[in-house]
Each structure stands twice: as C-alpha cells, then as structure tokens.
Design a protein around this motif. Structure first.
Motif, PDB file in Angstrom:
ATOM      1  N   LEU A  13       0.893  -1.040   0.051  1.00 12.66           N
ATOM      2  CA  LEU A  13       0.026  -0.153  -0.071  1.00 12.66           C
ATOM      3  C   LEU A  13       0.856   1.319  -0.059  1.00 12.66           C
ATOM      4  CD1 LEU A  13      -2.683  -1.016   2.488  1.00 12.66           C
ATOM      5  CD2 LEU A  13      -2.802  -1.023   0.143  1.00 12.66           C
ATOM      6  N   HIS A  14       2.048   1.077   0.077  1.00 12.89           N
ATOM      7  CA  HIS A  14       3.124   2.192   0.247  1.00 12.89           C
ATOM      8  C   HIS A  14       3.779   2.417  -0.966  1.00 12.89           C
ATOM      9  CE1 HIS A  14       2.322   2.813   4.797  1.00 12.89           C
ATOM     10  NE2 HIS A  14       2.579   1.467   4.773  1.00 12.89           N
ATOM     11  N   CYS A  15       4.483   1.408  -1.443  1.00 10.63           N
ATOM     12  CA  CYS A  15       5.312   1.787  -2.791  1.00 10.63           C
ATOM     13  C   CYS A  15       4.670   0.805  -4.039  1.00 10.63           C
ATOM     14  CB  CYS A  15       6.777   1.318  -2.343  1.00 10.63           C
ATOM     15  SG  CYS A  15       6.971  -0.461  -2.405  1.00 10.63           S
ATOM     16  N   ASN A  16       3.595   0.080  -3.787  1.00  6.61           N
ATOM     17  CA  ASN A  16       3.205  -0.631  -4.971  1.00  6.61           C
ATOM     18  C   ASN A  16       3.999  -1.922  -5.286  1.00  6.61           C
ATOM     19  OD1 ASN A  16       0.878  -1.125  -6.520  1.00  6.61           O
ATOM     20  ND2 ASN A  16       2.065  -0.455  -8.435  1.00  6.61           N
ATOM     21  N   GLY A  17       5.007  -2.401  -4.341  1.00  7.27           N
ATOM     22  CA  GLY A  17       5.735  -3.465  -4.643  1.00  7.27           C
ATOM     23  C   GLY A  17       5.263  -4.712  -4.376  1.00  7.27           C
ATOM     24  N   LYS A  18       5.591  -5.746  -4.332  1.00  2.00           N
ATOM     25  CA  LYS A  18       5.007  -6.992  -4.348  1.00  2.00           C
ATOM     26  C   LYS A  18       5.289  -7.505  -2.924  1.00  2.00           C
ATOM     27  CE  LYS A  18       4.936  -8.351  -9.352  1.00  2.00           C
ATOM     28  NZ  LYS A  18       5.367  -9.576 -10.281  1.00  2.00           N
ATOM     29  N   VAL A  19       4.191  -8.283  -2.475  1.00  2.00           N
ATOM     30  CA  VAL A  19       4.369  -8.557  -1.256  1.00  2.00           C
ATOM     31  C   VAL A  19       4.739  -9.769  -1.088  1.00  2.00           C
ATOM     32  CG1 VAL A  19       3.089  -9.184   1.100  1.00  2.00           C
ATOM     33  CG2 VAL A  19       2.295  -7.048  -0.356  1.00  2.00           C
ATOM     34  N   ARG A  20       5.843 -10.320  -0.203  1.00  2.00           N
ATOM     35  CA  ARG A  20       6.430 -11.569  -0.060  1.00  2.00           C
ATOM     36  C   ARG A  20       6.245 -12.255   1.209  1.00  2.00           C
ATOM     37  NH1 ARG A  20      12.654 -11.709   1.935  1.00  2.00           N
ATOM     38  NH2 ARG A  20      11.511 -13.516   2.902  1.00  2.00           N
ATOM     39  N   PRO A  21       6.068 -13.569   1.510  1.00  2.58           N
ATOM     40  CA  PRO A  21       6.013 -14.230   2.802  1.00  2.58           C
ATOM     41  C   PRO A  21       6.859 -13.665   3.596  1.00  2.58           C
ATOM     42  CG  PRO A  21       6.069 -15.689   0.876  1.00  2.58           C
ATOM     43  CD  PRO A  21       6.545 -14.429   0.273  1.00  2.58           C
ATOM     44  N   GLY A  22       6.542 -13.777   4.861  1.00  7.93           N
ATOM     45  CA  GLY A  22       7.270 -13.111   5.943  1.00  7.93           C
ATOM     46  C   GLY A  22       8.094 -14.062   6.598  1.00  7.93           C
ATOM     47  N   VAL A  23       8.734 -14.906   5.851  1.00  3.59           N
ATOM     48  CA  VAL A  23       9.667 -16.046   6.458  1.00  3.59           C
ATOM     49  C   VAL A  23      11.107 -15.730   5.993  1.00  3.59           C
ATOM     50  CG1 VAL A  23       7.548 -17.791   6.230  1.00  3.59           C
ATOM     51  CG2 VAL A  23       9.196 -17.429   4.324  1.00  3.59           C
ATOM     52  N   VAL A  24      12.027 -16.445   6.668  1.00  2.00           N
ATOM     53  CA  VAL A  24      13.370 -16.388   6.345  1.00  2.00           C
ATOM     54  C   VAL A  24      13.588 -17.311   5.126  1.00  2.00           C
ATOM     55  CG1 VAL A  24      15.782 -16.747   7.378  1.00  2.00           C
ATOM     56  CG2 VAL A  24      13.924 -15.772   8.687  1.00  2.00           C
ATOM     57  N   TRP A  25      14.034 -16.828   4.248  1.00  4.42           N
ATOM     58  CA  TRP A  25      14.396 -17.675   3.119  1.00  4.42           C
ATOM     59  C   TRP A  25      15.817 -18.287   3.084  1.00  4.42           C
ATOM     60  CZ3 TRP A  25      11.374 -14.204  -0.786  1.00  4.42           C
ATOM     61  CH2 TRP A  25      10.474 -14.609  -0.941  1.00  4.42           C
ATOM     62  N   PHE A  26      16.084 -19.176   2.204  1.00  3.69           N
ATOM     63  CA  PHE A  26      17.613 -19.652   2.210  1.00  3.69           C
ATOM     64  C   PHE A  26      18.485 -18.550   1.764  1.00  3.69           C
ATOM     65  CE2 PHE A  26      15.592 -24.009   1.743  1.00  3.69           C
ATOM     66  CZ  PHE A  26      16.011 -24.616   2.897  1.00  3.69           C
ATOM     67  N   GLY A  27      19.662 -18.315   2.442  1.00  3.70           N
ATOM     68  CA  GLY A  27      20.412 -17.262   1.792  1.00  3.70           C
ATOM     69  C   GLY A  27      20.004 -15.781   2.675  1.00  3.70           C
ATOM     70  N   GLU A  28      19.175 -15.913   3.507  1.00 10.38           N
ATOM     71  CA  GLU A  28      18.822 -14.718   4.409  1.00 10.38           C
ATOM     72  C   GLU A  28      19.274 -15.091   5.959  1.00 10.38           C
ATOM     73  OE1 GLU A  28      15.157 -13.014   1.914  1.00 10.38           O
ATOM     74  OE2 GLU A  28      14.608 -14.368   3.652  1.00 10.38           O
ATOM     75  N   SER A  29      19.557 -13.858   6.294  1.00 14.84           N
ATOM     76  CA  SER A  29      20.001 -14.160   7.997  1.00 14.84           C
ATOM     77  C   SER A  29      18.571 -14.051   8.684  1.00 14.84           C
ATOM     78  CB  SER A  29      20.590 -12.817   8.251  1.00 14.84           C
ATOM     79  OG  SER A  29      22.015 -12.704   7.425  1.00 14.84           O
ATOM     80  N   LEU A  30      18.794 -14.680   9.934  1.00 18.45           N
ATOM     81  CA  LEU A  30      17.596 -14.610  10.852  1.00 18.45           C
ATOM     82  C   LEU A  30      17.568 -13.236  11.505  1.00 18.45           C
ATOM     83  CD1 LEU A  30      18.340 -17.693  13.150  1.00 18.45           C
ATOM     84  CD2 LEU A  30      17.522 -17.717  10.902  1.00 18.45           C
ATOM     85  N   PRO A  31      16.043 -12.673  11.788  1.00 12.11           N
ATOM     86  CA  PRO A  31      16.123 -11.485  12.376  1.00 12.11           C
ATOM     87  C   PRO A  31      17.003 -11.166  13.692  1.00 12.11           C
ATOM     88  CG  PRO A  31      13.886 -12.908  12.193  1.00 12.11           C
ATOM     89  CD  PRO A  31      15.022 -13.708  11.931  1.00 12.11           C
TER      90      PRO A  31
END
Length: 249
Positions: free
Chosen positions: A153-171
């Motif tokens: 709703l802010h930038c019109n970008g595509k929304v992604r799942p809120g999970v940690v994917w392979f290659g991403e760091s943990l929060p």
C-alpha cells in the motif's frame, strides 16, 4: 541417567525450543514432506529463495498461501497446550520456535520468538513494510495454485511471505534474544527438532556450554553426551503433557 520431573519443577529459567515435529502432530506438513498436486513438481528448497520470488512471484506466493491454508485449518495439539501451561507454572519461560505457524500463540503462549519468521507476517519485497492480511479468507487458495501476490500500500511493490528464506539472515533481534535466553537458562527443552538447520541448531549446544540441562523430545532417539543432556523418546503431544503433569499436577 533419566530426566526426572523434579528437575523440571526445580528449574527457574526454562527455554522451550521447538521444530517442525511439534506442528506435524497438528497435521501441518513439514518443509521436507512430499508435496501434492501442483507442488509435487517443485523442490521446496527451490521455492524458498529471494531469487525464486523474483523469477516467479505468483508461483512462490501461491505455495506459501497453500502452506498458510494448512496452518489456518490446523489446531494446537496437546504439546502446544502443555507449553502454554508450563508458562504459567515457572518463574521464567522463553519459547523459541523454528516454525512459521501460529499454533503456539493460539495455544496461549506469549511472546514467541520466531527464528524463521511467520506465514502470518508478510512484508513488501521492495520496501520491507509489513502487510496485513484481510482476515483469514484464502479465496480458494487452499486448492494450491499460482497466485499473484498483493501489492504494498506504500510503494506498490509485491508482497512476499514473512519467512526467512535460504540465503537470508535470521532476524537480528529475535536471534539475539534466543541466544541470551539459551545462555541464561537452567533447562532447555528441545521439542520436535532434528537440529539440522543452522544457526538455530546451536541453541541447545549454547545452553549446554553454559551449564544448563538439555532435554530432547523426539520420535527418534537423540545422541546425548554427559550427565546434563537427556533424550525422551516419543511424540511431543504425549511426552510433553505427561512431563508437565508429573512436575506440576
């Protein structure tokens, strides 16, 4: 040496560290389960990357909506409820999970630390702002198919799942809190996890290194070393409620 309920009752600071096995007992397929329908043609690992989302956002979003539908249809089992009960019986309980569902929260567990994110917390792929689902309706998505993701709703970008994917760091904040809890606890209960996914698998080892007892609850025996590590064999929904009942009545 066997783990005794008295040792649970005497613990002051407890960490419950849960994995896919506890949710599987509520009927939620584990990440590595054989897929069905449309999804049997895809490797789950190939759908769990940022590059996969760039290549085919509708396919990836559709798969995660299929997974979210499974979660919405599931109910907390006796293991989830036992953890919630434990939270009311001990001075300090920290719940850390590798699971991306909300069954622990629905069972009544407060302040769950989700190491790998949550299916219920999507965010914009472009600007990372959170996106709120409109209720729990899936508009037929439980059938399993490619679905165009919603737009931010802010930038019109595509929304992604809120999970940690392979290659991403943990929060960072979640991981820091989990490590601190593992270092400070008297007892860590590792429930339904094989300890294969790093760095989450380090938490029981961190607890052991800081003189805590560690109890593994799983359907397969766990190799243990030393007098402070234990393996309880069986389904989490049977072993954990029995252990809490023995300790606290």
């Amino acid at each position: 040496m066997e783990f005794q309920a008295q040792q649970l009752r005497d613990a002051f600071r407890i960490v419950v560290f849960s994995g896919a096995g506890i949710s599987a007992e509520s009927g939620i397929p584990t990440f590595r389960d054989a897929l069905t329908g449309l999804w049997e043609r895809f490797d789950p690992a190939a759908l769990a990357t940022a590059q996969a989302f760039r290549n085919d956002p509708a396919l990836v979003w559709g798969w995660y909506e299929w997974r979210r539908a499974k979660v919405l249809a599931a109910q907390p089992n006796a293991a989830h409820l036992a953890i919630a009960k434990l939270a009311t019986r001990v001075p300090k309980l920290t719940v850390v999970t590798q699971n991306v569902d909300d069954l622990l929260e629905r069972a009544g567990c407060p302040d769950v630390l989700h190491l790998h994110g949550s299916l219920g917390s999507p965010r914009c792929f472009a600007c990372a702002r959170p996106y709120k689902f409109k209720g729990d309706q899936l508009d037929g998505r439980e059938e399993g198919r490619s679905i165009e993701p919603p737009r931010c709703l802010h930038c019109n970008g595509k929304v992604r799942p809120g999970v940690v994917w392979f290659g991403e760091s943990l929060p960072d904040d979640v991981w820091r809190k989990a490590v601190t809890a593992a270092k400070d606890c008297d007892l860590l209960l590792s429930v339904g996890t094989w300890g294969l996914v790093q760095p989450a698998a380090e938490l029981p080892r961190i607890a052991l290194q800081h003189e805590a007892r560690v109890v593994h609850i799983n359907v397969q025996p766990e190799a243990v070393a030393g007098e402070r590590e234990f393996s309880l064999l069986g389904r989490a929904a049977e072993v954990l409620p029995r252990l809490v009942e023995q300790a606290f009545g």
